[in-house]
Design a protein around this motif. Structure first.
Motif, PDB file in Angstrom:
ATOM      1  N   ALA A   1      -3.612   0.607  -2.783  1.00  9.04           N
ATOM      2  CA  ALA A   1      -2.888  -0.667  -2.737  1.00  9.04           C
ATOM      3  C   ALA A   1      -2.721  -1.177  -4.154  1.00  9.04           C
ATOM      4  O   ALA A   1      -3.521  -0.871  -5.041  1.00  9.04           O
ATOM      5  CB  ALA A   1      -3.645  -1.692  -1.893  1.00  9.04           C
TER       6      ALA A   1
ATOM      7  N   THR B   1      -7.231   0.334   4.511  1.00  4.74           N
ATOM      8  CA  THR B   1      -6.066  -0.251   3.841  1.00  4.74           C
ATOM      9  C   THR B   1      -6.379  -1.668   3.396  1.00  4.74           C
ATOM     10  O   THR B   1      -6.073  -2.054   2.257  1.00  4.74           O
ATOM     11  CB  THR B   1      -4.843  -0.225   4.779  1.00  4.74           C
ATOM     12  OG1 THR B   1      -4.559   1.132   5.137  1.00  4.74           O
ATOM     13  CG2 THR B   1      -3.630  -0.861   4.127  1.00  4.74           C
TER      14      THR B   1
ATOM     15  N   GLU C   1      -8.246   1.392  -4.340  1.00  7.85           N
ATOM     16  CA  GLU C   1      -8.215   2.573  -3.478  1.00  7.85           C
ATOM     17  C   GLU C   1      -9.300   2.460  -2.421  1.00  7.85           C
ATOM     18  O   GLU C   1     -10.327   1.809  -2.636  1.00  7.85           O
ATOM     19  CB  GLU C   1      -8.517   3.852  -4.268  1.00  7.85           C
ATOM     20  CG  GLU C   1      -7.480   4.285  -5.236  1.00  7.85           C
ATOM     21  CD  GLU C   1      -7.846   5.637  -5.880  1.00  7.85           C
ATOM     22  OE1 GLU C   1      -8.836   6.286  -5.460  1.00  7.85           O
ATOM     23  OE2 GLU C   1      -7.133   6.024  -6.804  1.00  7.85           O
TER      24      GLU C   1
ATOM     25  N   MET D   1      -6.487  -3.139  -0.396  1.00  7.82           N
ATOM     26  CA  MET D   1      -5.747  -4.352  -0.762  1.00  7.82           C
ATOM     27  C   MET D   1      -6.668  -5.381  -1.411  1.00  7.82           C
ATOM     28  O   MET D   1      -6.316  -5.997  -2.420  1.00  7.82           O
ATOM     29  CB  MET D   1      -5.072  -4.961   0.471  1.00  7.82           C
ATOM     30  CG  MET D   1      -3.906  -4.179   0.985  1.00  7.82           C
ATOM     31  SD  MET D   1      -3.239  -4.971   2.489  1.00  7.82           S
ATOM     32  CE  MET D   1      -1.791  -3.970   2.758  1.00  7.82           C
TER      33      MET D   1
ATOM     34  N   ARG E   1      -0.844   5.470   3.590  1.00  7.46           N
ATOM     35  CA  ARG E   1      -1.527   5.144   4.842  1.00  7.46           C
ATOM     36  C   ARG E   1      -1.383   6.258   5.878  1.00  7.46           C
ATOM     37  O   ARG E   1      -2.286   6.524   6.645  1.00  7.46           O
ATOM     38  CB  ARG E   1      -0.959   3.825   5.388  1.00  7.46           C
ATOM     39  CG  ARG E   1      -1.752   3.255   6.516  1.00  7.46           C
ATOM     40  CD  ARG E   1      -1.337   1.838   6.813  1.00  7.46           C
ATOM     41  NE  ARG E   1      -1.893   1.437   8.089  1.00  7.46           N
ATOM     42  CZ  ARG E   1      -1.680   0.278   8.660  1.00  7.46           C
ATOM     43  NH1 ARG E   1      -0.911  -0.602   8.057  1.00  7.46           N
ATOM     44  NH2 ARG E   1      -2.214  -0.005   9.807  1.00  7.46           N
TER      45      ARG E   1
ATOM     46  N   GLU F   1       0.832  -1.199   0.000  1.00  6.58           N
ATOM     47  CA  GLU F   1       0.000   0.000   0.000  1.00  6.58           C
ATOM     48  C   GLU F   1       0.862   1.242   0.000  1.00  6.58           C
ATOM     49  O   GLU F   1       2.047   1.192   0.319  1.00  6.58           O
ATOM     50  CB  GLU F   1      -0.942   0.017   1.205  1.00  6.58           C
ATOM     51  CG  GLU F   1      -0.286  -0.075   2.562  1.00  6.58           C
ATOM     52  CD  GLU F   1       0.434   1.163   3.046  1.00  6.58           C
ATOM     53  OE1 GLU F   1       0.086   2.285   2.650  1.00  6.58           O
ATOM     54  OE2 GLU F   1       1.377   1.013   3.834  1.00  6.58           O
TER      55      GLU F   1
ATOM     56  N   ALA G   1       1.772   1.068  -6.327  1.00  2.00           N
ATOM     57  CA  ALA G   1       0.932   1.786  -5.359  1.00  2.00           C
ATOM     58  C   ALA G   1       1.447   3.199  -5.120  1.00  2.00           C
ATOM     59  O   ALA G   1       0.670   4.160  -5.110  1.00  2.00           O
ATOM     60  CB  ALA G   1       0.869   1.008  -4.043  1.00  2.00           C
TER      61      ALA G   1
END
Length: 185
Positions: free
Chosen positions: A20, A76, A61, A80, A11, A8, A128
């Motif tokens: 990610a 997050t 996203e 992912m 963050r 990612e 990313a």
């Protein structure tokens, strides 16, 4: 065996989405892959072009609204999951940079420092970061003064000064303490 790397970007910033990427490396791999933070912007850009041209990849996203609603960790994981789903196939195993994993139906391993250890995670790290940084550069054109084209949304002195002067934008994460505190004033 279909082994996919996931990492990612974005963050920690006070603004912008968390992004990610998931990458299945091509046959023979790609020379020069490393943790995106160890590469120059120029080299990252060159590697991104190669990865996208030769490998299977997906990007996911989670928006600022999703970050504020479900928290940055869950957002997050959502990004992912979206990145892996964007590949269009179920991997046999997913290698994730970090120490925590989303709840997936696929076999997965969290690997601390994985972006420097596994080329597939390095490739995901590059995709990313480049995707996230492009978003922040574009947002900087709409909201000049915050320095997002340089700080990528992190709480640098320039960003914090602009935040105090102009207040939060729609790209700011209201659930992050520095932004939330200013919204109380």
């Amino acid at each position: 065996m279909l082994i996919v790397g996931v990492d990612e970007a974005g963050r920690g910033p006070l603004a912008g989405p968390v992004v990610a990427a998931a990458v299945l490396l091509c046959e023979g791999g790609i020379d020069g892959l490393d943790d995106s933070k160890k590469l120059t912007a120029k080299r990252r850009g060159e590697l991104e072009v190669l990865i996208k041209a030769r490998c299977r990849w997906g990007v996911g996203e989670a928006s600022v609204a999703e970050i504020d609603r479900i928290n940055i960790l869950q957002a997050t994981f959502l990004a992912m999951t979206r990145a892996v789903e964007a590949l269009g196939f179920d991997p046999h195993e997913v290698l994730v940079d970090g120490n925590r994993l989303p709840k997936w139906r696929y076999s997965a391993r969290a690997i601390v420092g994985g972006d420097a250890l596994h080329p597939c995670i390095s490739a995901a790290s590059i995709i990313a970061k480049e995707h996230h940084d492009r978003f922040m550069v574009a947002a900087a054109r709409d909201y000049p003064g915050f320095g997002w084209d340089r700080n990528m949304g992190y709480g640098t002195p320039e960003h914090m000064t602009a935040l105090r002067k102009h207040g939060p934008t729609p790209h700011h994460r209201a659930s992050f303490a520095p932004v939330a505190q200013l919204m109380l004033i």
